[in-house]
Write a protein that holds these residues in place. Structure first.
Motif, PDB file in Angstrom:
ATOM      1  N   ASN A   1      36.627  86.940  68.822  1.00 11.56           N
ATOM      2  CA  ASN A   1      35.804  85.883  68.211  1.00 11.56           C
ATOM      3  C   ASN A   1      34.864  85.202  69.213  1.00 11.56           C
ATOM      4  OD1 ASN A   1      37.194  86.310  65.732  1.00 11.56           O
ATOM      5  ND2 ASN A   1      38.814  84.905  66.394  1.00 11.56           N
ATOM      6  N   LYS A   2      34.623  85.854  70.361  1.00 11.04           N
ATOM      7  CA  LYS A   2      33.735  85.279  71.372  1.00 11.04           C
ATOM      8  C   LYS A   2      32.513  86.160  71.588  1.00 11.04           C
ATOM      9  CE  LYS A   2      36.948  82.450  74.074  1.00 11.04           C
ATOM     10  NZ  LYS A   2      38.039  82.368  73.126  1.00 11.04           N
ATOM     11  N   LYS A   3      31.560  85.625  72.354  1.00 12.75           N
ATOM     12  CA  LYS A   3      30.285  86.306  72.559  1.00 12.75           C
ATOM     13  C   LYS A   3      29.883  86.221  74.029  1.00 12.75           C
ATOM     14  CE  LYS A   3      29.192  84.555  67.989  1.00 12.75           C
ATOM     15  NZ  LYS A   3      30.414  83.699  67.959  1.00 12.75           N
ATOM     16  N   ILE A   4      29.347  87.322  74.549  1.00 13.53           N
ATOM     17  CA  ILE A   4      28.907  87.419  75.945  1.00 13.53           C
ATOM     18  C   ILE A   4      27.426  87.757  75.952  1.00 13.53           C
ATOM     19  CG2 ILE A   4      29.209  88.612  78.148  1.00 13.53           C
ATOM     20  CD1 ILE A   4      32.059  89.324  77.237  1.00 13.53           C
ATOM     21  N   GLY A   5      26.640  86.991  76.716  1.00 11.80           N
ATOM     22  CA  GLY A   5      25.202  87.233  76.777  1.00 11.80           C
ATOM     23  C   GLY A   5      24.709  87.500  78.187  1.00 11.80           C
ATOM     24  N   PHE A   6      23.867  88.514  78.342  1.00 11.16           N
ATOM     25  CA  PHE A   6      23.181  88.813  79.594  1.00 11.16           C
ATOM     26  C   PHE A   6      21.723  88.395  79.442  1.00 11.16           C
ATOM     27  CE2 PHE A   6      26.826  91.527  79.647  1.00 11.16           C
ATOM     28  CZ  PHE A   6      27.133  91.796  80.978  1.00 11.16           C
TER      29      PHE A   6
ATOM     30  N   ASP B   1      29.646  82.346  74.647  1.00 16.94           N
ATOM     31  CA  ASP B   1      30.762  81.733  75.372  1.00 16.94           C
ATOM     32  C   ASP B   1      30.710  82.054  76.861  1.00 16.94           C
ATOM     33  OD1 ASP B   1      32.580  80.751  73.010  1.00 16.94           O
ATOM     34  OD2 ASP B   1      31.967  82.790  72.492  1.00 16.94           O
ATOM     35  N   VAL B   2      30.068  83.172  77.211  1.00 17.40           N
ATOM     36  CA  VAL B   2      29.876  83.594  78.603  1.00 17.40           C
ATOM     37  C   VAL B   2      28.425  84.030  78.753  1.00 17.40           C
ATOM     38  CG1 VAL B   2      30.554  85.212  80.421  1.00 17.40           C
ATOM     39  CG2 VAL B   2      32.276  84.367  78.822  1.00 17.40           C
ATOM     40  N   LEU B   3      27.767  83.595  79.826  1.00 18.66           N
ATOM     41  CA  LEU B   3      26.393  83.985  80.097  1.00 18.66           C
ATOM     42  C   LEU B   3      26.283  84.530  81.519  1.00 18.66           C
ATOM     43  CD1 LEU B   3      24.464  81.003  78.482  1.00 18.66           C
ATOM     44  CD2 LEU B   3      24.312  83.392  77.759  1.00 18.66           C
ATOM     45  N   ILE B   4      25.519  85.609  81.673  1.00 17.85           N
ATOM     46  CA  ILE B   4      25.269  86.197  82.991  1.00 17.85           C
ATOM     47  C   ILE B   4      23.757  86.236  83.190  1.00 17.85           C
ATOM     48  CG2 ILE B   4      25.567  88.203  84.499  1.00 17.85           C
ATOM     49  CD1 ILE B   4      27.750  87.987  81.422  1.00 17.85           C
ATOM     50  N   PHE B   5      23.246  85.438  84.130  1.00 18.38           N
ATOM     51  CA  PHE B   5      21.816  85.348  84.395  1.00 18.38           C
ATOM     52  C   PHE B   5      21.437  86.198  85.614  1.00 18.38           C
ATOM     53  CE2 PHE B   5      22.872  81.373  82.269  1.00 18.38           C
ATOM     54  CZ  PHE B   5      21.834  81.194  81.373  1.00 18.38           C
TER      55      PHE B   5
ATOM     56  N   VAL C   1      30.966  79.518  80.066  1.00 19.14           N
ATOM     57  CA  VAL C   1      31.176  79.980  81.435  1.00 19.14           C
ATOM     58  C   VAL C   1      29.907  80.705  81.890  1.00 19.14           C
ATOM     59  CG1 VAL C   1      32.553  81.456  82.947  1.00 19.14           C
ATOM     60  CG2 VAL C   1      33.655  80.160  81.112  1.00 19.14           C
ATOM     61  N   LYS C   2      29.360  80.263  82.988  1.00 21.55           N
ATOM     62  CA  LYS C   2      28.050  80.752  83.443  1.00 21.55           C
ATOM     63  C   LYS C   2      28.172  81.472  84.787  1.00 21.55           C
ATOM     64  CE  LYS C   2      26.985  76.428  82.883  1.00 21.55           C
ATOM     65  NZ  LYS C   2      27.944  75.966  81.874  1.00 21.55           N
TER      66      LYS C   2
ATOM     67  N   ASP D   1      27.245  74.176  88.629  1.00 19.32           N
ATOM     68  CA  ASP D   1      28.332  74.698  87.808  1.00 19.32           C
ATOM     69  C   ASP D   1      28.001  76.106  87.303  1.00 19.32           C
ATOM     70  OD1 ASP D   1      30.712  74.795  86.377  1.00 19.32           O
ATOM     71  OD2 ASP D   1      29.807  73.886  84.586  1.00 19.32           O
ATOM     72  N   ILE D   2      27.583  76.964  88.220  1.00 16.65           N
ATOM     73  CA  ILE D   2      27.274  78.354  87.893  1.00 16.65           C
ATOM     74  C   ILE D   2      27.927  79.215  88.958  1.00 16.65           C
ATOM     75  CG2 ILE D   2      25.463  80.068  87.525  1.00 16.65           C
ATOM     76  CD1 ILE D   2      23.556  77.786  86.839  1.00 16.65           C
ATOM     77  N   LYS D   3      28.691  80.195  88.534  1.00 22.25           N
ATOM     78  CA  LYS D   3      29.459  81.015  89.468  1.00 22.25           C
ATOM     79  C   LYS D   3      28.623  82.201  89.953  1.00 22.25           C
ATOM     80  CE  LYS D   3      33.736  79.678  87.197  1.00 22.25           C
ATOM     81  NZ  LYS D   3      33.056  78.525  86.560  1.00 22.25           N
ATOM     82  N   LEU D   4      28.711  82.466  91.251  1.00 22.14           N
ATOM     83  CA  LEU D   4      27.979  83.594  91.833  1.00 22.14           C
ATOM     84  C   LEU D   4      28.709  84.907  91.565  1.00 22.14           C
ATOM     85  CD1 LEU D   4      26.723  82.432  95.348  1.00 22.14           C
ATOM     86  CD2 LEU D   4      25.342  82.996  93.351  1.00 22.14           C
ATOM     87  N   LEU D   5      27.971  85.870  91.073  1.00 18.93           N
ATOM     88  CA  LEU D   5      28.479  87.225  90.890  1.00 18.93           C
ATOM     89  C   LEU D   5      27.789  88.077  91.957  1.00 18.93           C
ATOM     90  CD1 LEU D   5      30.323  88.916  89.051  1.00 18.93           C
ATOM     91  CD2 LEU D   5      28.364  89.284  87.547  1.00 18.93           C
ATOM     92  N   ASP D   6      28.400  88.148  93.119  1.00 20.91           N
ATOM     93  CA  ASP D   6      27.752  88.730  94.299  1.00 20.91           C
ATOM     94  C   ASP D   6      28.031  90.230  94.374  1.00 20.91           C
ATOM     95  OD1 ASP D   6      26.582  89.356  96.644  1.00 20.91           O
ATOM     96  OD2 ASP D   6      27.793  88.044  97.905  1.00 20.91           O
ATOM     97  N   LEU D   7      27.245  90.991  93.636  1.00 19.28           N
ATOM     98  CA  LEU D   7      27.418  92.441  93.590  1.00 19.28           C
ATOM     99  C   LEU D   7      26.510  93.173  94.566  1.00 19.28           C
ATOM    100  CD1 LEU D   7      27.595  92.741  89.700  1.00 19.28           C
ATOM    101  CD2 LEU D   7      29.500  92.576  91.318  1.00 19.28           C
ATOM    102  N   THR D   8      25.808  92.425  95.415  1.00 13.76           N
ATOM    103  CA  THR D   8      24.821  93.034  96.306  1.00 13.76           C
ATOM    104  C   THR D   8      25.471  93.918  97.364  1.00 13.76           C
ATOM    105  OG1 THR D   8      23.407  91.091  96.007  1.00 13.76           O
ATOM    106  CG2 THR D   8      22.868  92.579  97.829  1.00 13.76           C
ATOM    107  N   HIS D   9      26.419  93.373  98.116  1.00  7.85           N
ATOM    108  CA  HIS D   9      26.974  94.099  99.259  1.00  7.85           C
ATOM    109  C   HIS D   9      27.620  95.410  98.831  1.00  7.85           C
ATOM    110  CE1 HIS D   9      28.848  94.913 103.092  1.00  7.85           C
ATOM    111  NE2 HIS D   9      30.041  94.898 102.537  1.00  7.85           N
TER     112      HIS D   9
END
Length: 400
Positions: free
Chosen positions: A117-122, A213-217, A273-274, A336-344
């Motif tokens: 019942n949740k939604k995730i947005g990119f 409910d979750v966003l990835i920028f 959650v961002k 209040d935004i969490k880093l998704l550090d996929l670079t390395h």
């Protein structure tokens, strides 16, 4: 007596030293040499887990990818199995192993149940779309009834009816609102300007954030003179008026990031959650994409090669990922935004791009090799493993 005592003295000293050593060792039974202590396999449970620092290994029993070329959510240019890209078995066989903890492989059934019942947005550019396609193909394993979803202005997405879950992507390459102004074709190429309203979020996402409910920028890959050359530059506006003195590309990026992050903090619901995904590195060797740059590699780069490729001080073709990351990290500090550090972890994988296998005749002649996006299955599947772990850690599970 004197000579005899002198003869026994060395033995008495030796016995005394031996006794003191054994006594001190008995008092400290858990002390280890520093080298052994550093290599201890078990860490304190209070030590944070850094999923972003580790190495790629070839395990002996790596499971097969969750999906193949038949996934209905594929994008043709990234469907490297269908496009007969060489080395595909090896590309998807490498496993990312964090240095100080374990990274579990996503369980699609469990994850969708958790997100019921949740939604995730990119939201962002085509690298977030690359990420999304991997996610959709993996999740479809748990719901064969999954179907395409393009509501709310989404560019691409899927609905998983078995769990009532939506995962979608909204294309907004600069995040700020921008449009072409007076663009026209001349003998020298395209001329005109691109207007960027640095204080206005893009229409593609500004009014849909409360839906998720979750966003990835992300943004970054379009902030370059390759995308916006001097013949067709970005012109920045604030409050509907041109900014004077005019801003350079990088200064414009800094102000856009500040404004978009402020908008997110003020307008996106607190319960959402961002995440902000840092840059996905390119691997052009020998020149830019339009200068015969190539990425026909057969294995990942070594650790000691990364700075040569990506350190901005080396002024290489692929330096912009770390440059832009610095600006993003500075902007997000304390937010209040969490880093998704996929670079390395992605920097190593020069071997995992579509390169010349693009699925269309003459595509390379027109666009050059694709050393920016990723083959699927491939590196973004590991991004999905990491994102799912972070969602488990930060999202309240579904009730019932």
């Amino acid at each position: 007596m004197q000579p005899k005592l002198l003869q026994t003295l060395p033995y008495l000293v030796f016995i005394s030293i031996l006794f003191l050593y054994l006594y001190s060792f008995a008092l400290s039974p858990y002390s280890l040499p520093s080298s052994a202590s550093n290599s201890a396999p078990h860490l304190s449970s209070s030590q944070p887990c850094n999923l972003f620092n580790g190495s790629w290994v070839l395990p002996s029993n790596r499971p097969r990818p969750f999906y193949d070329d038949s996934c209905p959510f594929h994008r043709n240019a990234w469907n490297c199995i269908r496009n007969n890209r060489e080395n595909m078995d090896l590309i998807s066989f490498w496993q990312w192993v964090p240095q100080d903890c374990e990274l579990p492989r996503i369980d699609p059934e469990r994850f969708l149940g958790f997100m019921r019942n949740k939604k995730i947005g990119f939201i962002g550019d085509s690298l977030n779309e690359n990420f999304l396609v991997s996610f959709l193909c993996i999740l479809r394993v748990a719901d064969n009834g999954a179907r395409k979803w393009k509501k709310k202005g989404a560019w691409r997405g899927a609905y998983f009816p078995k769990f009532n879950v939506v995962v979608a992507y909204h294309r907004s390459v600069l995040l700020a609102k921008y449009n072409q102004k007076g663009m026209h074709l001349t003998n020298e190429g395209v001329k005109g300007t691109h207007r960027v309203d640095i204080d206005v979020p893009g229409d593609e996402w500004a009014n849909v954030t409360s839906f998720y409910d979750v966003l990835i920028f992300n943004t970054g890959h379009w902030w370059s003179y390759a995308k916006f050359p001097k013949e067709a530059p970005l012109v920045f506006y604030r409050g509907g008026q041109p900014v004077y003195p005019p801003l350079g590309l990088f200064d414009g990026l800094k102000i856009v990031l500040e404004n978009m992050v402020s908008y997110i903090e003020q307008q996106v619901p607190k319960k959402t959650v961002k995440f902000w995904r840092l840059q996905s590195p390119r691997h052009f060797y020998g020149g830019e994409w339009n200068q015969n740059g190539s990425c026909l590699f057969t294995k990942p780069l070594r650790e000691n090669e990364l700075d040569t490729w990506f350190n901005p001080e080396r002024n290489g073709v692929n330096r912009e990922a770390r440059q832009i990351n610095r600006v993003i990290e500075d902007t997000l500090e304390g937010r209040d935004i969490k880093l998704l550090d996929l670079t390395h972890l992605s920097e190593f994988r020069a071997d995992a791009h579509p390169a010349i296998w693009l699925g269309k005749k003459d595509a390379v002649a027109v666009w050059g090799q694709d050393c920016m996006h990723w083959c699927l299955p491939g590196v973004p599947d590991t991004w999905v493993d990491i994102l799912s772990k972070l969602i488990y850690d930060n999202v309240e599970p579904a009730v019932g």
